[in-house]
Design an enzyme around this catalytic site. Structure first.
Site, PDB file in Angstrom:
ATOM      1  CB  SER A   1      -2.502  13.002  46.359  1.00 53.32           C
ATOM      2  OG  SER A   1      -3.209  11.798  46.308  1.00 53.32           O
TER       3      SER A   1
ATOM      4  NE  ARG B   1       3.070   5.346  45.118  1.00 47.15           N
ATOM      5  CZ  ARG B   1       2.813   6.422  45.840  1.00 47.15           C
ATOM      6  NH1 ARG B   1       2.349   7.497  45.252  1.00 47.15           N
ATOM      7  NH2 ARG B   1       3.029   6.440  47.130  1.00 47.15           N
TER       8      ARG B   1
ATOM      9  CG  HIS C   1      -5.310   6.745  45.474  1.00 42.17           C
ATOM     10  ND1 HIS C   1      -5.288   8.121  45.461  1.00 42.17           N
ATOM     11  CD2 HIS C   1      -4.289   6.369  46.297  1.00 42.17           C
ATOM     12  CE1 HIS C   1      -4.310   8.557  46.245  1.00 42.17           C
ATOM     13  NE2 HIS C   1      -3.674   7.516  46.743  1.00 42.17           N
TER      14      HIS C   1
ATOM     15  CE  LYS D   1       0.036  14.018  56.999  1.00 42.18           C
ATOM     16  NZ  LYS D   1      -0.259  12.870  56.287  1.00 42.18           N
TER      17      LYS D   1
HETATM   18  P1  ADP Z   1      -0.869   7.857  52.638  1.00 41.99           P
HETATM   19  O1  ADP Z   1      -0.760   9.253  53.132  1.00 41.99           O
HETATM   20  O2  ADP Z   1      -1.469   6.913  53.631  1.00 41.99           O
HETATM   21  O3  ADP Z   1       0.369   7.282  51.976  1.00 41.99           O
HETATM   22  P2  ADP Z   1      -2.001   8.116  50.015  1.00 41.99           P
HETATM   23  O4  ADP Z   1      -3.335   8.660  49.666  1.00 41.99           O
HETATM   24  O5  ADP Z   1      -0.830   8.853  49.526  1.00 41.99           O
HETATM   25  O6  ADP Z   1      -2.015   7.973  51.562  1.00 41.99           O
HETATM   26  O7  ADP Z   1      -1.872   6.609  49.540  1.00 41.99           O
HETATM   27  C1  ADP Z   1      -2.695   5.586  49.995  1.00 41.99           C
HETATM   28  C2  ADP Z   1      -2.172   4.279  49.442  1.00 41.99           C
HETATM   29  O8  ADP Z   1      -2.272   4.280  48.031  1.00 41.99           O
HETATM   30  C3  ADP Z   1      -0.699   4.013  49.767  1.00 41.99           C
HETATM   31  O9  ADP Z   1      -0.519   2.638  50.029  1.00 41.99           O
HETATM   32  C4  ADP Z   1       0.021   4.392  48.504  1.00 41.99           C
HETATM   33  O10 ADP Z   1       1.206   3.635  48.335  1.00 41.99           O
HETATM   34  C5  ADP Z   1      -1.011   3.997  47.468  1.00 41.99           C
HETATM   35  N1  ADP Z   1      -0.866   4.799  46.251  1.00 41.99           N
HETATM   36  C6  ADP Z   1      -0.780   6.132  46.135  1.00 41.99           C
HETATM   37  N2  ADP Z   1      -0.619   6.500  44.844  1.00 41.99           N
HETATM   38  C7  ADP Z   1      -0.607   5.360  44.131  1.00 41.99           C
HETATM   39  C8  ADP Z   1      -0.446   5.056  42.744  1.00 41.99           C
HETATM   40  N3  ADP Z   1      -0.225   5.987  41.829  1.00 41.99           N
HETATM   41  N4  ADP Z   1      -0.466   3.767  42.390  1.00 41.99           N
HETATM   42  C9  ADP Z   1      -0.635   2.807  43.321  1.00 41.99           C
HETATM   43  N5  ADP Z   1      -0.767   3.008  44.622  1.00 41.99           N
HETATM   44  C10 ADP Z   1      -0.754   4.264  45.031  1.00 41.99           C
END
Ligand code: ADP
Length: 173
Positions: A132, A94, A21, A45
């Site tokens: 995450s 990703r 992130h 959630k």
């Molecule tokens: P959501 O529940 O909205 O998917 P996340 O916190 O999982 O929320 O992810 C938010 C954004 O960050 C999403 O667009 C996801 O694809 C991106 N993201 C999550 N992990 C990574 C990572 N390791 N590298 C790049 N982008 C990521």
């Protein structure tokens, strides 16, 4: 919001914020005047960190990057974008597996708010496997998460699971 300022909204759950992130937020910060990392609070959630905790961890991780800020919101991403004056939504890709869901959501968001652009950024290769849920799972079982999350998040995860483990041990007695 300043006139003519290019603001991007980076929405997500961020439970917790990982180095993937952070990598994306830094890339966006180089492209836009301001990046607002927006923690989606979905009361239906369960999350490990409260929205306030997630916001604080993002703010502390953005140390030194004044154009990265964090907020939390309830409801639609497009409404949050309008409130902060963002014309662009940042999402991460990703792998191919992210594409289908992201594509559907991007088209829906554009339908809800036609002026909005959705920009996809790719993280550095070393973070492409990171999410995450995986980080929480590793931390929960005492695995090494150093280098996967910002140092403040690492500390917060250790504190959370340390406390939980202690509570669990107490109950077993
Ligand atoms: P959501 O529940 O909205 O998917 P996340 O916190 O999982 O929320 O992810 C938010 C954004 O960050 C999403 O667009 C996801 O694809 C991106 N993201 C999550 N992990 C990574 C990572 N390791 N590298 C790049 N982008 C990521």
């Amino acid at each position: 919001m300043k006139k003519g300022e290019r603001v991007a909204l980076f929405p997500g759950s961020f439970d917790p914020y990982t180095n993937g992130h952070l990598d994306l937020a830094l890339r966006a910060a180089a492209l836009f005047d301001r990046v607002v990392v927006a923690v989606a609070h979905n009361p239906a959630k369960t999350s490990l960190f409260t929205p306030e905790e997630r916001v604080n961890l993002i703010r502390e991780s953005a140390h030194g990057h004044a154009n990265i800020t964090a907020i939390h919101f309830v409801g639609l991403v497009v409404d949050c974008a309008q409130r902060v004056g963002a014309h662009v939504i940042i999402r991460g890709l990703r792998a191919v597996s992210d594409f289908e869901f992201e594509f559907q959501m991007a088209l829906m968001n554009r339908r809800l708010s036609p002026g909005l652009e959705i920009a996809f950024l790719m993280p550095s290769q070393e973070y492409t496997y990171l999410n995450s849920t995986l980080v929480k799972e590793v931390a929960k079982h005492g695995g090494r998460i150093h280098g996967l999350v910002p140092p403040v998040v690492e500390k917060a995860l250790l504190a959370k699971y340390g406390q939980r483990a202690a509570r669990g041990a107490g109950r077993r007695k």
